[in-house]
Design a protein around this motif. Structure first.
Motif, mmCIF file in Angstrom:
data_model
loop_
_atom_site.group_PDB
_atom_site.id
_atom_site.type_symbol
_atom_site.label_atom_id
_atom_site.label_comp_id
_atom_site.label_asym_id
_atom_site.label_seq_id
_atom_site.Cartn_x
_atom_site.Cartn_y
_atom_site.Cartn_z
ATOM 1 N N ARG A 103 -0.754 -7.006 -12.513
ATOM 2 C CA ARG A 103 0.125 -8.161 -12.331
ATOM 3 C C ARG A 103 0.933 -8.137 -11.029
ATOM 4 N NH1 ARG A 103 -0.091 -11.201 -17.060
ATOM 5 N NH2 ARG A 103 -0.772 -10.015 -18.858
ATOM 6 N N VAL A 104 0.365 -7.516 -10.009
ATOM 7 C CA VAL A 104 0.960 -7.603 -8.673
ATOM 8 C C VAL A 104 0.624 -8.981 -8.106
ATOM 9 C CG1 VAL A 104 0.811 -6.730 -6.309
ATOM 10 C CG2 VAL A 104 0.919 -5.136 -8.222
ATOM 11 N N ALA A 105 -0.568 -9.480 -8.452
ATOM 12 C CA ALA A 105 -1.017 -10.807 -8.023
ATOM 13 C C ALA A 105 -1.412 -11.605 -9.258
ATOM 14 C CB ALA A 105 -2.204 -10.682 -7.083
ATOM 15 N N ASP A 106 -1.045 -12.874 -9.277
ATOM 16 C CA ASP A 106 -1.397 -13.742 -10.407
ATOM 17 C C ASP A 106 -2.809 -14.291 -10.281
ATOM 18 O OD1 ASP A 106 1.107 -13.469 -11.663
ATOM 19 O OD2 ASP A 106 1.951 -15.068 -10.427
ATOM 20 N N THR A 107 -3.273 -14.433 -9.034
ATOM 21 C CA THR A 107 -4.596 -15.014 -8.800
ATOM 22 C C THR A 107 -5.370 -14.178 -7.783
ATOM 23 O OG1 THR A 107 -3.873 -16.375 -6.942
ATOM 24 C CG2 THR A 107 -3.656 -17.348 -9.144
ATOM 25 N N GLY A 108 -6.652 -14.455 -7.709
ATOM 26 C CA GLY A 108 -7.472 -13.787 -6.711
ATOM 27 C C GLY A 108 -7.033 -14.144 -5.302
ATOM 28 N N GLY A 109 -6.552 -15.370 -5.118
ATOM 29 C CA GLY A 109 -6.068 -15.800 -3.814
ATOM 30 C C GLY A 109 -4.846 -15.012 -3.371
ATOM 31 N N ALA B 34 -4.124 -11.967 -4.396
ATOM 32 C CA ALA B 34 -4.609 -10.607 -4.130
ATOM 33 C C ALA B 34 -5.227 -10.541 -2.735
ATOM 34 C CB ALA B 34 -5.623 -10.195 -5.193
ATOM 35 N N LYS B 35 -6.034 -11.534 -2.394
ATOM 36 C CA LYS B 35 -6.674 -11.592 -1.076
ATOM 37 C C LYS B 35 -5.614 -11.641 0.020
ATOM 38 C CE LYS B 35 -9.808 -14.445 1.660
ATOM 39 N NZ LYS B 35 -10.642 -15.650 1.677
ATOM 40 N N PHE B 36 -4.572 -12.431 -0.172
ATOM 41 C CA PHE B 36 -3.489 -12.559 0.804
ATOM 42 C C PHE B 36 -2.806 -11.207 1.045
ATOM 43 C CE2 PHE B 36 0.976 -13.281 1.849
ATOM 44 C CZ PHE B 36 0.870 -14.111 2.947
ATOM 45 N N LEU B 37 -2.471 -10.501 -0.034
ATOM 46 C CA LEU B 37 -1.815 -9.192 0.092
ATOM 47 C C LEU B 37 -2.696 -8.208 0.854
ATOM 48 C CD1 LEU B 37 -0.358 -8.805 -3.517
ATOM 49 C CD2 LEU B 37 0.954 -9.159 -1.426
ATOM 50 N N ILE B 38 -3.978 -8.198 0.522
ATOM 51 C CA ILE B 38 -4.914 -7.256 1.146
ATOM 52 C C ILE B 38 -5.118 -7.605 2.622
ATOM 53 C CG2 ILE B 38 -7.294 -6.406 1.124
ATOM 54 C CD1 ILE B 38 -7.176 -6.976 -2.003
ATOM 55 N N LYS B 39 -5.381 -8.861 2.908
ATOM 56 C CA LYS B 39 -5.649 -9.288 4.293
ATOM 57 C C LYS B 39 -4.439 -9.109 5.205
ATOM 58 C CE LYS B 39 -9.921 -10.430 3.837
ATOM 59 N NZ LYS B 39 -10.954 -9.635 4.476
ATOM 60 N N GLU C 198 -1.011 1.650 -3.441
ATOM 61 C CA GLU C 198 0.411 1.368 -3.234
ATOM 62 C C GLU C 198 0.579 -0.055 -2.721
ATOM 63 O OE1 GLU C 198 4.241 2.946 -0.648
ATOM 64 O OE2 GLU C 198 2.424 4.162 -0.715
ATOM 65 N N VAL C 199 1.451 -0.809 -3.392
ATOM 66 C CA VAL C 199 1.753 -2.184 -3.004
ATOM 67 C C VAL C 199 3.247 -2.404 -3.179
ATOM 68 C CG1 VAL C 199 1.221 -4.622 -3.380
ATOM 69 C CG2 VAL C 199 -0.446 -2.904 -4.029
ATOM 70 N N ASP C 200 3.907 -2.901 -2.150
ATOM 71 C CA ASP C 200 5.346 -3.206 -2.222
ATOM 72 C C ASP C 200 6.169 -2.055 -2.779
ATOM 73 O OD1 ASP C 200 4.900 -5.737 -1.166
ATOM 74 O OD2 ASP C 200 4.656 -6.662 -3.145
ATOM 75 N N GLY C 201 5.835 -0.832 -2.401
ATOM 76 C CA GLY C 201 6.592 0.328 -2.822
ATOM 77 C C GLY C 201 6.248 0.858 -4.204
ATOM 78 N N LYS C 202 5.369 0.159 -4.932
ATOM 79 C CA LYS C 202 4.942 0.619 -6.254
ATOM 80 C C LYS C 202 3.603 1.329 -6.113
ATOM 81 C CE LYS C 202 7.183 -2.805 -9.164
ATOM 82 N NZ LYS C 202 6.966 -3.781 -10.244
#
Length: 68
Positions: free
Chosen positions: A21-27, A29-34, A59-63
């Motif tokens: 639940r770091v990302a609600d959608t695939g879009g 998730a793609k944004f965070l990764i890119k 690791e994402v946003d310190g988590k």
């Protein structure tokens, strides 16, 4: 650090971000990764389809999340 149990050989990075639940959608998730906001085993990763296996750390946003 949160442990994430998977019941298969691997999980793709974008799927993991949605699963924890770091990302609600695939879009999202793609944004965070890119944008270089996601590290796998200490290195920034730009592949949303990267296969994560037991022992990998994300690791994402310190988590931090460990795949088990």
């Amino acid at each position: 650090m949160e442990k994430v149990k998977i019941n298969s050989e691997y999980i793709k990075l974008d799927q993991l971000l949605k699963y924890v639940r770091v990302a609600d959608t695939g879009g999202q998730a793609k944004f965070l990764i890119k944008n270089g906001q996601v590290k796998v085993n200490g290195e920034i990763v730009f592949q949303r389809g990267k296969k994560l296996r037991s022992g990998d750390e994300v690791e994402v946003d310190g988590k931090k999340y460990t795949i088990i």
